[in-house]
Design a protein around this motif. Structure first.
Motif, short mmCIF file in Angstrom:
data_model
loop_
_atom_site.label_atom_id
_atom_site.label_comp_id
_atom_site.label_asym_id
_atom_site.label_seq_id
_atom_site.Cartn_x
_atom_site.Cartn_y
_atom_site.Cartn_z
N GLU A 2 0.66 -0.95 -0.40
CA GLU A 2 -0.35 -0.10 -0.06
C GLU A 2 1.30 1.09 -0.10
OE1 GLU A 2 -4.00 -1.49 2.29
OE2 GLU A 2 -2.71 -0.22 3.12
N ARG A 3 0.54 1.88 -0.60
CA ARG A 3 1.10 3.40 -0.77
C ARG A 3 0.40 4.52 0.43
NH1 ARG A 3 1.13 6.80 -4.41
NH2 ARG A 3 -0.36 5.46 -6.34
N GLY A 4 1.08 4.87 0.62
CA GLY A 4 -0.03 6.83 1.07
C GLY A 4 0.29 6.45 2.59
N ASN A 5 -0.41 6.40 4.28
CA ASN A 5 -0.70 6.63 4.61
C ASN A 5 0.62 7.70 5.35
OD1 ASN A 5 -0.79 2.93 4.19
ND2 ASN A 5 -1.99 4.42 6.22
N LEU A 6 -0.03 8.44 5.21
CA LEU A 6 1.36 10.09 5.19
C LEU A 6 0.30 10.73 6.15
CD1 LEU A 6 1.93 11.41 1.60
CD2 LEU A 6 3.60 9.76 2.63
N PRO A 7 0.98 11.61 7.01
CA PRO A 7 1.28 12.21 8.48
C PRO A 7 0.02 13.24 7.86
CG PRO A 7 3.04 12.33 7.97
CD PRO A 7 2.87 11.22 7.46
N GLY A 8 -1.19 13.42 8.58
CA GLY A 8 -1.69 14.29 7.42
C GLY A 8 -2.96 13.81 7.12
N SER A 9 -2.72 12.58 6.25
CA SER A 9 -3.54 12.61 5.29
C SER A 9 -3.50 10.67 6.02
CB SER A 9 -3.37 12.79 3.50
OG SER A 9 -1.95 12.44 3.84
N TYR A 10 -3.98 10.57 6.84
CA TYR A 10 -3.79 8.86 7.01
C TYR A 10 -4.36 7.87 6.66
CZ TYR A 10 -3.00 4.43 9.74
OH TYR A 10 -2.93 3.29 10.35
N ASP A 11 -5.69 7.75 6.87
CA ASP A 11 -6.78 7.53 5.88
C ASP A 11 -6.15 7.39 4.14
OD1 ASP A 11 -7.37 6.89 8.33
OD2 ASP A 11 -9.21 8.75 8.22
N ILE A 12 -5.82 7.83 4.12
CA ILE A 12 -5.98 8.36 2.19
C ILE A 12 -4.86 7.28 1.66
CG2 ILE A 12 -5.36 9.18 0.08
CD1 ILE A 12 -5.88 11.61 1.20
N LYS A 13 -5.14 5.52 1.20
CA LYS A 13 -3.77 4.75 0.29
C LYS A 13 -4.36 3.92 -0.86
CE LYS A 13 -6.28 1.87 3.74
NZ LYS A 13 -6.46 1.15 5.34
#
Length: 296
Positions: free
Chosen positions: A235-246
């Motif tokens: 999975e890509r994503g799970n970034l700080p500030g947009s954790y739910d976007i992957k």
């Protein structure tokens, strides 16, 4: 290694031109280090070489005598654990070493302590590495380390370092702390050079790539660079500030040599400037396409 392989002696391998040449060049480098740098300045390396030079200094006997006698039991251990070919390669290397130490005249190269420590280590490392490439070893401690590595999974470098730390403490006690410190420089220089000679340009590196354009990257690696790949689902994503976007993605892993990795990274970055890549050094490779191609 099967029992039949252990009991088989391949003389064509032991006496091949390449093997003999590597042993002769390797032994020559070792003798230059011993007679041109180390003995005239009372510098030591680790392992049985260091012990042999100590015996030479204390009892004034030819260094080749303790070096060969101390190694003979380990030739037998190598025969029992690794087979006849390994023992034959090692015994032949020791014969060359004894002859060259006795017959090859080498003048004192320098008396500068730092140069002795560095270049003595360089020549020892070249010698050890080339002899290993030729199929043998000239220090019985390497046989113990290789056996322990095979049996218990502890790295050969860690084992040799532990043994040699004890040797350097003995050197410090009998010859002084300064000699011990210079000897440590010699040992680490020899260790790095021998590792480079053994691995050479064939040292393998694992390259991992995560890219939204994974199909482009896969085609690039396989078709342009002719390298096999392994794909993990991730999975890509799970970034700080947009954790739910992957997003689902494919994690691409390939194994390349140190010469290939820079060119491949540039090509991948050009194909996808946003591709995430990281590199890991590989100590050992077994099986698969890479192992068969590289000879590891």
């Amino acid at each position: 290694m099967s029992k039949s392989n252990l009991n088989t002696l391949d003389l064509s391998s032991v006496f091949s031109f390449k093997s003999i040449l590597l042993k002769i060049i390797g032994v020559s480098c070792t003798v230059i280090a011993i007679k041109g740098f180390m003995i005239p300045n009372l510098f030591l390396d680790g392992g049985l070489l260091g012990i042999s030079i100590l015996i030479h200094e204390f009892y004034h006997i030819d260094v080749s005598i303790p070096l060969i006698l101390l190694n003979l039991p380990f030739v037998y251990i190598g025969y029992k654990k690794f087979g006849k070919n390994f023992a034959a390669h090692t015994f032949l290397s020791l014969i060359f070493l004894g002859l060259f130490l006795s017959l090859l005249p080498v003048p004192t190269v320098t008396q500068d302590h730092f140069l002795v420590a560095v270049f003595g280590g360089v020549f020892v490392g070249l010698g050890i590495g080339l002899i290993i490439r030729g199929g043998g070893v000239i220090d019985g401690l390497e046989i113990i380390a290789a056996y322990t590595n095979t049996r218990f999974g502890i790295s050969t470098t860690e084992i040799i370092m532990a043994i040699n730390t004890t040797i350097f403490l003995i050197i410090a006690f009998f010859l002084g702390l300064e000699k011990a410190m210079y000897s440590i420089i010699t040992f680490f220089t020899a260790l790095k050079i021998s590792d480079y000679v053994v691995d050479g340009f064939e040292k393998l590196i694992s390259l991992t790539i995560i890219s939204p354009n994974d199909q482009v990257i896969k085609e690039l690696i396989v078709n342009q660079f002719n390298k096999p790949i392994t794909i993990y689902k991730g999975e890509r994503g799970n970034l700080p500030g947009s954790y739910d976007i992957k997003h689902d993605c494919e994690v691409i892993v390939t194994v390349v040599t140190r010469l290939e990795v820079h060119k491949m990274r540039k090509a991948i970055a050009k194909a996808d400037p946003k591709a995430f890549m990281f590199i890991q050094n590989i100590k050992e490779v077994d099986g698969g396409v890479i192992s068969r191609k590289s000879g590891h």
